[in-house]
Design a protein around this motif. Structure first.
Motif, PDB file in Angstrom:
ATOM      1  N   PRO A  86      60.275  65.524 -39.386  1.00 47.03           N
ATOM      2  CA  PRO A  86      61.381  65.689 -40.336  1.00 47.03           C
ATOM      3  C   PRO A  86      62.058  67.068 -40.224  1.00 47.03           C
ATOM      4  O   PRO A  86      63.288  67.158 -40.299  1.00 47.03           O
ATOM      5  CB  PRO A  86      60.715  65.498 -41.705  1.00 47.03           C
ATOM      6  N   SER A  87      61.272  68.125 -40.001  1.00 45.60           N
ATOM      7  CA  SER A  87      61.899  69.441 -39.860  1.00 45.60           C
ATOM      8  C   SER A  87      62.699  69.523 -38.565  1.00 45.60           C
ATOM      9  O   SER A  87      63.763  70.152 -38.517  1.00 45.60           O
ATOM     10  CB  SER A  87      60.859  70.569 -39.934  1.00 45.60           C
ATOM     11  N   CYS A  88      62.221  68.890 -37.520  1.00 46.23           N
ATOM     12  CA  CYS A  88      62.955  68.808 -36.259  1.00 46.23           C
ATOM     13  C   CYS A  88      64.286  68.096 -36.490  1.00 46.23           C
ATOM     14  O   CYS A  88      65.337  68.542 -36.023  1.00 46.23           O
ATOM     15  CB  CYS A  88      62.112  68.060 -35.230  1.00 46.23           C
ATOM     16  N   MET A  89      64.236  66.993 -37.217  1.00 44.21           N
ATOM     17  CA  MET A  89      65.454  66.218 -37.511  1.00 44.21           C
ATOM     18  C   MET A  89      66.470  67.073 -38.275  1.00 44.21           C
ATOM     19  O   MET A  89      67.655  67.080 -37.944  1.00 44.21           O
ATOM     20  CB  MET A  89      65.113  64.963 -38.314  1.00 44.21           C
ATOM     21  N   MET A  90      66.002  67.812 -39.263  1.00 47.90           N
ATOM     22  CA  MET A  90      66.922  68.661 -40.039  1.00 47.90           C
ATOM     23  C   MET A  90      67.521  69.752 -39.160  1.00 47.90           C
ATOM     24  O   MET A  90      68.702  70.075 -39.286  1.00 47.90           O
ATOM     25  CB  MET A  90      66.211  69.262 -41.249  1.00 47.90           C
ATOM     26  N   LYS A  91      66.727  70.315 -38.262  1.00 48.65           N
ATOM     27  CA  LYS A  91      67.257  71.331 -37.345  1.00 48.65           C
ATOM     28  C   LYS A  91      68.348  70.741 -36.457  1.00 48.65           C
ATOM     29  O   LYS A  91      69.364  71.382 -36.204  1.00 48.65           O
ATOM     30  CB  LYS A  91      66.143  71.936 -36.497  1.00 48.65           C
ATOM     31  N   LEU A  92      68.113  69.533 -35.961  1.00 55.80           N
ATOM     32  CA  LEU A  92      69.128  68.884 -35.133  1.00 55.80           C
ATOM     33  C   LEU A  92      70.406  68.638 -35.935  1.00 55.80           C
ATOM     34  O   LEU A  92      71.510  68.947 -35.474  1.00 55.80           O
ATOM     35  CB  LEU A  92      68.604  67.559 -34.572  1.00 55.80           C
ATOM     36  N   LEU A  93      70.244  68.070 -37.118  1.00 55.32           N
ATOM     37  CA  LEU A  93      71.410  67.722 -37.929  1.00 55.32           C
ATOM     38  C   LEU A  93      72.201  68.950 -38.387  1.00 55.32           C
ATOM     39  O   LEU A  93      73.415  68.875 -38.565  1.00 55.32           O
ATOM     40  CB  LEU A  93      70.987  66.890 -39.137  1.00 55.32           C
ATOM     41  N   ARG A  94      71.513  70.052 -38.551  1.00 58.80           N
ATOM     42  CA  ARG A  94      72.175  71.284 -39.009  1.00 58.80           C
ATOM     43  C   ARG A  94      72.575  72.211 -37.859  1.00 58.80           C
ATOM     44  O   ARG A  94      73.132  73.278 -38.102  1.00 58.80           O
ATOM     45  CB  ARG A  94      71.254  72.034 -39.966  1.00 58.80           C
ATOM     46  N   SER A  95      72.288  71.803 -36.651  1.00 50.95           N
ATOM     47  CA  SER A  95      72.549  72.659 -35.498  1.00 50.95           C
ATOM     48  C   SER A  95      74.049  72.931 -35.323  1.00 50.95           C
ATOM     49  O   SER A  95      74.873  72.032 -35.503  1.00 50.95           O
ATOM     50  CB  SER A  95      72.020  72.001 -34.223  1.00 50.95           C
ATOM     51  N   PRO A  96      74.387  74.161 -34.957  1.00 52.34           N
ATOM     52  CA  PRO A  96      75.791  74.459 -34.650  1.00 52.34           C
ATOM     53  C   PRO A  96      76.198  73.907 -33.279  1.00 52.34           C
ATOM     54  O   PRO A  96      77.381  73.848 -32.961  1.00 52.34           O
ATOM     55  CB  PRO A  96      75.843  75.988 -34.659  1.00 52.34           C
ATOM     56  N   GLN A 149      76.024  68.909 -29.277  1.00 54.24           N
ATOM     57  CA  GLN A 149      75.118  67.970 -28.610  1.00 54.24           C
ATOM     58  C   GLN A 149      73.867  67.708 -29.463  1.00 54.24           C
ATOM     59  O   GLN A 149      73.442  66.572 -29.614  1.00 54.24           O
ATOM     60  CB  GLN A 149      74.727  68.530 -27.235  1.00 54.24           C
ATOM     61  N   GLU A 150      73.286  68.771 -30.012  1.00 60.09           N
ATOM     62  CA  GLU A 150      72.087  68.616 -30.848  1.00 60.09           C
ATOM     63  C   GLU A 150      72.409  67.872 -32.131  1.00 60.09           C
ATOM     64  O   GLU A 150      71.653  66.998 -32.556  1.00 60.09           O
ATOM     65  CB  GLU A 150      71.475  69.974 -31.159  1.00 60.09           C
ATOM     66  N   LYS A 151      73.511  68.223 -32.760  1.00 63.00           N
ATOM     67  CA  LYS A 151      73.902  67.559 -34.008  1.00 63.00           C
ATOM     68  C   LYS A 151      74.125  66.063 -33.780  1.00 63.00           C
ATOM     69  O   LYS A 151      73.650  65.222 -34.545  1.00 63.00           O
ATOM     70  CB  LYS A 151      75.148  68.208 -34.590  1.00 63.00           C
ATOM     71  N   LEU A 152      74.842  65.719 -32.717  1.00 59.08           N
ATOM     72  CA  LEU A 152      75.093  64.312 -32.403  1.00 59.08           C
ATOM     73  C   LEU A 152      73.806  63.572 -32.068  1.00 59.08           C
ATOM     74  O   LEU A 152      73.630  62.405 -32.441  1.00 59.08           O
ATOM     75  CB  LEU A 152      76.089  64.198 -31.255  1.00 59.08           C
ATOM     76  N   THR A 153      72.885  64.242 -31.394  1.00 57.66           N
ATOM     77  CA  THR A 153      71.590  63.637 -31.083  1.00 57.66           C
ATOM     78  C   THR A 153      70.829  63.356 -32.378  1.00 57.66           C
ATOM     79  O   THR A 153      70.250  62.275 -32.551  1.00 57.66           O
ATOM     80  CB  THR A 153      70.776  64.548 -30.146  1.00 57.66           C
ATOM     81  N   GLY A 154      70.827  64.319 -33.301  1.00 66.14           N
ATOM     82  CA  GLY A 154      70.186  64.110 -34.597  1.00 66.14           C
ATOM     83  C   GLY A 154      70.816  62.955 -35.359  1.00 66.14           C
ATOM     84  O   GLY A 154      70.119  62.150 -35.983  1.00 66.14           O
TER      85      GLY A 154
END
Length: 120
Positions: free
Chosen positions: A47-57, A60-65
């Protein structure tokens, strides 16, 4: 009516959003190896990994999340529809990614050490 849901419509909407994210991150839905790699990442993301992806600037990471979150929603929609006796399925993109998720799970991805986005 109790237990009624628009499962097919929800699956269609989720499929469209999954396709959009896949296009944006350059996925080829017929590239089974790449989909399994992404599925492994999805299954081992905490879950913390998911939040990092979703909040990433990083786009690519945000879209992956977002893709990972949409896949969870698709699984929930399918499970809920099955519980009410309705067979619901996604389109070609979901089927390709769903197959990769099952293959990665069978290969032990969910039991692997969770990775944070900066470790990948």
């Amino acid at each position: 009516m109790s237990g009624f849901g628009h499962y097919a419509r929800t699956a269609d909407e989720l499929e469209r959003e999954i396709v959009k994210r896949g296009i944006a991150i350059g996925l080829d839905w017929s590239d089974a190896a790449r989909l399994r790699e992404l599925a492994h990442q999805a299954l081992s993301c905490t879950p913390s990994c998911m939040m990092k992806l979703l909040r990433s600037p990083l786009r690519q990471e945000k879209l992956t999340g977002e893709l990972f979150a949409l896949s969870e929603l698709m699984l929930i929609n399918m499970r809920q529809s099955a519980e009410t006796g309705i067979h619901t399925h996604g389109g070609p993109a979901w089927k390709a990614f769903g197959r990769a998720l099952y293959e990665a799970y069978d290969a032990g991805a969910a039991r692997a050490r969770p990775q944070e986005p900066d470790e990948a």
